[in-house]
Motif scaffolding. Structure first.
Motif, short mmCIF file in Angstrom:
data_model
loop_
_atom_site.label_atom_id
_atom_site.label_comp_id
_atom_site.label_asym_id
_atom_site.label_seq_id
_atom_site.Cartn_x
_atom_site.Cartn_y
_atom_site.Cartn_z
N CYS A 186 1.08 -1.16 0.05
CA CYS A 186 0.19 0.32 -0.36
C CYS A 186 0.83 0.96 0.01
N ARG A 187 1.50 1.57 -1.62
CA ARG A 187 2.56 3.00 -1.24
C ARG A 187 2.01 4.07 -0.91
N SER A 188 1.03 4.16 -1.06
CA SER A 188 0.54 5.83 -0.32
C SER A 188 0.14 5.77 0.69
N LEU A 189 -0.44 4.34 1.36
CA LEU A 189 -0.64 4.78 2.50
C LEU A 189 1.06 4.86 2.97
N LEU A 236 -8.24 -2.64 2.39
CA LEU A 236 -7.45 -1.46 2.37
C LEU A 236 -6.57 -1.40 0.76
N TYR A 237 -6.12 -2.51 0.73
CA TYR A 237 -5.13 -3.03 -0.71
C TYR A 237 -6.35 -2.39 -2.00
N ARG A 277 -5.16 5.49 -5.98
CA ARG A 277 -4.52 5.86 -6.78
C ARG A 277 -4.84 6.43 -8.37
N GLU A 301 -6.61 1.61 -1.62
CA GLU A 301 -4.89 2.43 -1.71
C GLU A 301 -5.30 2.37 -3.76
N ARG A 302 -5.82 1.26 -3.63
CA ARG A 302 -5.07 0.96 -5.80
C ARG A 302 -6.86 1.85 -6.52
#
Lengths: 187, 558
Positions: free
Chosen positions: B76-79, B273-274, B281, B277-278
């Motif tokens: 979850c890169r943005s997180l 959550l993932y 994005r 997030e996608r």
């Protein structure tokens, strides 16, 4: 974008499938389950597939990464010529090897995985890929002498050797005017 | 090199602590589930039928649950970018752990593969036992329909069996496409197979439907091992029943219930959550950017300057570019070299043209050299392709400002994160904690230095004007020693006088830094080839520099 090389993925799958066959075969023979002859076959089949698939082929463009110690395997596999170079043959061989392993429970997974690898090899063969061995390039080392092939064309700004040789006898004559002016403030 | 405990602990301690925690959690879960199934009263009959295979398969299943839920979180890169920026993680050591998120993802993935192998093998043994030990006394417990049913039929006719086979096939595809070699050469195979994870998770959540394994519900009224009404105990054959024997009589038949599927409790949180997030994005990147300028630099580098609404970034972060005109599904990461500020809203990236995507992108942006340009009566605006930007995402280079002394080592195009740092310093250096920056840039050709020569000189002059000559210590190296060259322009004097031919000598550099900065923590940031980063990592861990701790931070994309 760009051509995908399917053969590399099929190679990884076939190697993993070979290991799964080997493990399943060992379990089948070790427990002496019903149909253990198929397990013994799949041990041999797994070893064969691993040996065949261990040397990685050369990539069409870019650098190819070898597996450790794959040179001797490359030589062996290369010796079979078109049998190993052509991916149609490989796809067929893998499909044929996979079938008997499907008859025993312990090795059925290996059969499925090898079957998938065989399908991907078929796809690679259809797109025209071939197995090229990765052989070490004989590097032509630049001879040290070559770097000094071109001696400087112009001598440094000092008088020729005759005048320099007279320095010991004639101290005053040794002084000379530098042809290029050296000044403190350069441009 | 002597490993000093203090240096090693400062560099590696956090990572290894998390590793030990994770291993401990896995081991505890495995043992707890194993013991529940081998000693639990409600599994007594099942254990008698299946043996160890039951315990191993259930224990590995619980470990798989844990790892399947953990594997999504590092992605979850943005997180993670948010966590890095806010003060939730105020300790620098905790933020450094975020640099290792991809390694943690790989570790969880490998654990999933290993425990899947264990789980599948144990269940294969279970299926054989279900078939061989078909119980007439306890018909509810059986999975097989009759004694000696072919185990393969059992697998193919039950929901757990079929879903299990599908899960193994998907996992096999994902695992074989994730090797380093494939990621390097055919990234698309890796990306598309890895996106099968959503199918994997959906099938995983229905894997337990059908209830193959059952537990006993009435342990109090039917204690396991009790004697049936028409049964007699083998030891007391012919003897009188003792009073204590009455408790050993079953009051009723054993009743069994299948397990309620539990995986969704573990997995649904991280999965939601993932997916959120996608989705976020995707929404964020759906606004196309306006390309403002494109500049061609020597050594096959182009710079692209862009504008986007509501785009904020910090130095050291990277963005992911998608150009549908080149390829609809490919996304490529590039570090920002200029961040948007209050005065200037444009941001830019430098990209090296190597590989088919960058070549095609450059063709779309710039006319080919040698093509004659027609002089048209009307000014024809250059039509740039549509470009989408996802990001920005955090990276380890953001920490440069949080050390008092930092050493930034760049190899070739790896200078891009530090270029953004230098731009930020040009705007104002007083507000940061950073007091001294050592900047080492190693390139193969001299021409590469022209990418940022103006920036370096400008910063150098500014710092000298403001009476901080020791703030920026530049060292440039040209590693190809064949053609001796130098930067002859007068305006690049500060660079040419700090240029050396040949590779840098790291030990001497570290000696110099440690002598000039005693009792400090020096942040070492490396963005370059593996050889350099390995050498620097070793030097940071060695304990040769008393009083100075070098903390190693590495930036990489692959």
């Amino acid at each position: 974008m760009g051509k995908i090389e399917w053969a590399m993925w099929a190679n990884e799958q076939a190697l993993a499938a070979g290991l799964i066959l080997l493990t399943g075969g060992i379990v089948g023979v070790g427990g002496m389950f019903r149909g253990w002859e198929f397990a013994a076959y799949s041990i041999a089949a797994g070893v064969f597939v691993c040996l065949l698939e261990y040397p990685r082929g050369k990539k069409n463009k870019g650098t190819s990464v070898e597996r450790t110690g794959q040179y001797c395997f490359t030589v062996c596999v290369k010796a079979f010529g078109p049998l190993t170079r052509n991916y149609y043959v490989r796809a067929f061989i893998h499909a044929a090897i996979a079938v008997p392993a499907g008859f025993m429970l312990a090795t059925v997974l290996g059969c499925v995985c090898l079957g998938i690898a065989s399908l991907i090899y078929l796809g690679a063969a259809i797109s025209g890929e071939k197995w090229e061995p990765i052989l070490p390039r004989t590097e032509t080392r630049k001879a040290v002498g070559e770097s000094i092939k071109q001696p400087p064309q112009n001598p440094p700004p000092r008088p020729p050797a005759e005048m320099r040789r007279k320095r010991a006898e004639d101290l005053e004559g040794a002084a000379y005017d530098n042809p290029i002016k050296v000044s403190a403030n350069d441009e | 090199m002597v490993l000093s405990f203090k240096s090693w602990f400062a560099n590696e301690g956090g990572k290894h602590f998390v590793l030990i925690l994770w291993l401990g959690a896995n081991a505890w879960l495995f043992l707890r589930t194993f013991l529940t199934y081998s000693t639990g009263q409600q599994y007594y009959y099942l254990y008698k039928m299946l043996g160890l295979g039951l315990c191993i398969s259930r224990a590995s299943a619980s470990v798989l649950n844990l790892n399947c839920s953990l594997v999504l979180l590092p992605m979850c890169r943005s997180l993670l970018t948010c966590l890095r920026g806010t003060h939730t993680l105020s300790s620098r050591g905790t933020r450094r752990l975020l640099d290792k998120s991809k390694t943690f993802h790989v570790a969880c993935g490998i654990a999933i593969c290993i425990f899947s192998v264990v789980h599948v093998s144990a269940h294969l043994v279970n299926v054989v036992n279900f078939s061989a030990f078909y119980s007439e006394d306890l018909p509810a417990l059986n999975l097989a329909r009759y004694l000696g049913e072919d185990p393969r039929m059992i697998i193919l006719t039950t929901v757990p069996g079929i879903t299990g086979v599908l899960l193994v096939v998907i996992l096999f595809l994902m695992f074989t496409a994730s090797s380093y070699c494939i990621r390097l050469s055919n990234y698309e195979i890796f990306w598309y197979t890895h996106n099968l994870f959503i199918v994997f998770y959906i099938i995983l959540m229905v894997h337990m439907v059908g209830g193959a394994l059952k537990y006993q519900t009435n342990v109090d009224t039917h204690p396991p091992g009790c004697l049936r009404p028409n049964q007699s105990s083998p030891e007391l054959q012919g003897e009188e029943l003792e009073p204590g024997n009455e408790e050993r009589r079953c009051k009723e038949e054993a009743r069994f219930n299948p397990h309620y599927p539990q995986t969704w409790m573990w997995v649904s949180g991280p999965l939601c959550l993932y997916c959120a997030e996608r989705f976020y994005r995707y929404i964020r990147s759906s606004d196309p950017v306006t390309i403002v300028t494109v500049i061609r630099h020597p050594s096959e580098v182009i710079e692209v300057r862009m504008l986007k609404r509501d785009f904020k970034a910090h130095p050291g972060q990277y963005i992911v570019l998608n150009c549908p005109g080149v390829s609809s599904f490919e996304n490529h990461p590039f570090t920002l070299t200029t961040c948007p500020t209050e005065e200037k809203e444009t941001f830019g990236v430098h990209m090296r043209v190597v590989g088919d995507w960058t070549e095609r992108f450059t063709e779309l942006l710039l006319p080919k050299t040698g093509v004659e340009l027609e002089i048209l009566p009307m000014v024809q605006q250059r039509r740039y392709p549509k470009l989408y930007v996802d990001g920005p995402f955090g990276s380890s280079s953001q920490e440069v400002f949080n050390y008092e002394v930092s050493l930034c080592v760049a190899g070739g195009i790896g200078v891009t994160p530090f270029a953004c740092v230098l731009h930020a310093l040009l705007d104002g250096w007083k507000q940061f904690r950073l007091r001294r920056l050592y900047f080492v840039w190693v390139c193969r050709e001299l021409q590469s230095f022209y990418w940022f020569s103006e920036l370096l000189c400008a910063l150098h002059h500014k710092l000298w004007q403001e009476n901080r000559p020791d703030y920026l210590n530049l060292k440039l190296f040209v590693s190809q020693t064949e053609d001796l060259q130098s930067m002859s322009e007068e305006k690049y004097r500060p660079l040419s006088s700090r240029l050396s031919i040949g590779r840098p000598r790291w030990k001497l550099l570290f000696d110099e830094i440690s002598n000039a900065n005693r009792q400090k923590h020096v942040g070492v940031f490396c963005c370059g080839p593996k050889g350099i980063s390995r050498t620097l990592h070793k030097l940071c861990n060695s304990g040769r520099y008393t009083g100075v701790t070098f903390e190693f931070n590495k930036e990489s994309f692959s």
